[in-house]
Design a protein around this motif. Structure first.
Motif, PDB file in Angstrom:
ATOM      1  N   GLN B  90      -8.978  12.921 -20.124  1.00  0.00           N
ATOM      2  CA  GLN B  90      -9.341  11.244 -20.149  1.00  0.00           C
ATOM      3  C   GLN B  90     -10.412  10.915 -19.465  1.00  0.00           C
ATOM      4  OE1 GLN B  90      -9.245   9.673 -22.370  1.00  0.00           O
ATOM      5  NE2 GLN B  90      -6.974  10.302 -23.869  1.00  0.00           N
ATOM      6  N   PRO B  96     -16.515   9.542 -25.750  1.00  0.00           N
ATOM      7  CA  PRO B  96     -14.767   9.116 -26.363  1.00  0.00           C
ATOM      8  C   PRO B  96     -14.227   9.909 -28.119  1.00  0.00           C
ATOM      9  CG  PRO B  96     -16.097   7.171 -25.887  1.00  0.00           C
ATOM     10  CD  PRO B  96     -17.179   8.566 -25.363  1.00  0.00           C
ATOM     11  N   LYS B  99     -12.973  12.934 -26.555  1.00  0.00           N
ATOM     12  CA  LYS B  99     -11.436  12.274 -26.164  1.00  0.00           C
ATOM     13  C   LYS B  99     -10.550  12.407 -26.982  1.00  0.00           C
ATOM     14  CE  LYS B  99     -13.677  10.939 -21.766  1.00  0.00           C
ATOM     15  NZ  LYS B  99     -13.313   9.880 -20.495  1.00  0.00           N
ATOM     16  N   ALA B 126     -14.210   5.909 -32.524  1.00  0.00           N
ATOM     17  CA  ALA B 126     -14.890   6.373 -32.330  1.00  0.00           C
ATOM     18  C   ALA B 126     -15.962   7.397 -32.365  1.00  0.00           C
ATOM     19  CB  ALA B 126     -14.355   7.277 -30.989  1.00  0.00           C
TER      20      ALA B 126
END
Lengths: 188, 182
Positions: B90, B96, B99, B126
């Motif tokens: 993170q 993103p 992640k 995302a």
């Protein structure tokens, strides 16, 4: 509803294997050779390993499918049911009990298999190859269970679905049907 | 020492593949199509990172170092940076989308039912496609298999992490289908 768009008439793993046929092919080949290839473990014993792992992972689709296949191979419904409830008191050989316990440990985590588990299986007559295949079957069903539930696939609507599926797993094995699966679409 | 007699000195999954080559073939074919096939909108580095992260969560030393080194090779970062991503993705400097996909992979490692609709929505928000989500789940599930195979049979692994870094370029070039167990 599944997390990705799979065909409505293909529940559980069946929709995923059709969604991405190029990744499905090696998974099908591995399953075919492990569960149906030449082995000193019977097809029924290998289906029991798949069932115990799927049941431990609480994967409803895989548990029902491989229970149905194991029942057909073993010729009764009690053995599989008892194996799922308590391996040690189930009506299977001592060798099978030791292998099923190894499979259940693999399911929890590879490092949980101890030398004692292996020694016990060998003392009951399990060969190195049988231990190898047990571990790989258990590992493969962790793949299946996580794949099926991780993408949120649906269960079949009809209870009789798993009898038809088990018949296919026994008579055709795990390779893709040459004609595909459009014939399973509802006609009404 | 491995739990069974492999009749070879190869580490990790390579010893198992040499022991049972008929099963090595589909296992390698699966790794090849999932991790290395160029017909994929996730980069090879991103896919190897998912494999390394799941192997890290499963505490499989051999797999997390093989695939961590490959991720580092493709993403052009060193093993310390890969280590940091595995431990805390993170806060890492990754997109993103990756992640969100690593978060899904982490849930698959714990159990398929742990993946929530919220995680899927987050990944889609995302920019992740359905196929990327599919592949993330299948890569994570596949590494849950590979890790259990490697550790369930008690295989050995070289402890020097540099060993894995040095092998990565060759594996990246040759792929999984050729000579894995040589």
């Amino acid at each position: 509803m599944a997390h990705i768009p799979v065909e409505a008439h293909l529940p559980g793993i069946t929709g995923l294997l059709e969604y991405r046929k190029d990744t499905a092919q090696p998974i099908r080949e591995l399953t075919q050779i492990l569960l149906r290839g030449p082995s000193t473990l019977t097809e029924g014993e290998r289906e029991l390993i798949a069932t115990v792992v799927s049941n431990g992972n609480k994967c409803k689709f895989c548990t029902a499918a491989h229970t149905a296949a194991a029942d057909l191979y073993l010729g009764d419904k009690e053995t599989c049911e008892m194996v799922k409830t308590d391996i040690s008191s189930a009506p299977v050989s001592e060798k099978m009990k030791a292998l099923l316990i190894i499979a259940d440990k693999v399911r929890e985590g590879g490092k949980l298999v101890t030398t004692a588990h292996i020694e016990k299986a060998k003392a009951e007559g399990a060969t190195d190859l049988e231990i190898h295949d047990t571990v790989l079957i258990a590992a493969l069903f962790c793949l299946y269970n996580k794949y099926v539930d991780g993408l949120g696939t649906a269960l079949p609507e009809e209870a009789g679905y798993f009898d038809v599926l088990a018949d296919r797993l026994i008579n055709h094995g795990y390779m893709r049907l040459p004609q595909g699966y459009d014939h399973l679409k509802k006609t009404n | 020492m491995a739990h069974i007699k492999l009749d070879n000195e190869l580490p990790g999954i390579r010893g198992l593949m040499a022991y049972r080559p008929e099963m090595a073939e589909p296992l390698n074919a699966l790794a090849e199509v999932l991790l290395r096939d160029d017909n994929n909108t996730l980069t090879r580095g991103e896919r190897e990172l998912i494999g390394a992260y799941v192997s890290y969560l499963n505490d499989c030393f051999f797999c997390q170092n093989v695939h961590g080194a490959l991720a580092g090779h493709y993403l052009k970062c060193d093993i310390d940076e890969v280590e940091q991503i595995k431990q805390d993705f993170q806060s890492a400097e990754i997109s993103p989308k990756i992640k969100a996909l690593l978060s899904i992979a982490g849930s698959v490692q714990k159990g398929g039912k742990q993946v929530t609709a919220g995680q899927i929505e987050n990944a889609k928000g995302a920019g992740a496609t359905d196929i990327e989500i599919h592949d993330t789940v299948l890569i994570a599930a596949s590494f849950c298999m590979f890790n259990r195979y490697v550790d369930g049979l008690g295989t050995w692994a070289p402890q020097d992490k540099q060993f894995y870094v040095e092998r990565a370029p060759r594996r990246a070039e040759e792929g999984y289908k050729s000579s894995v167990y040589r």
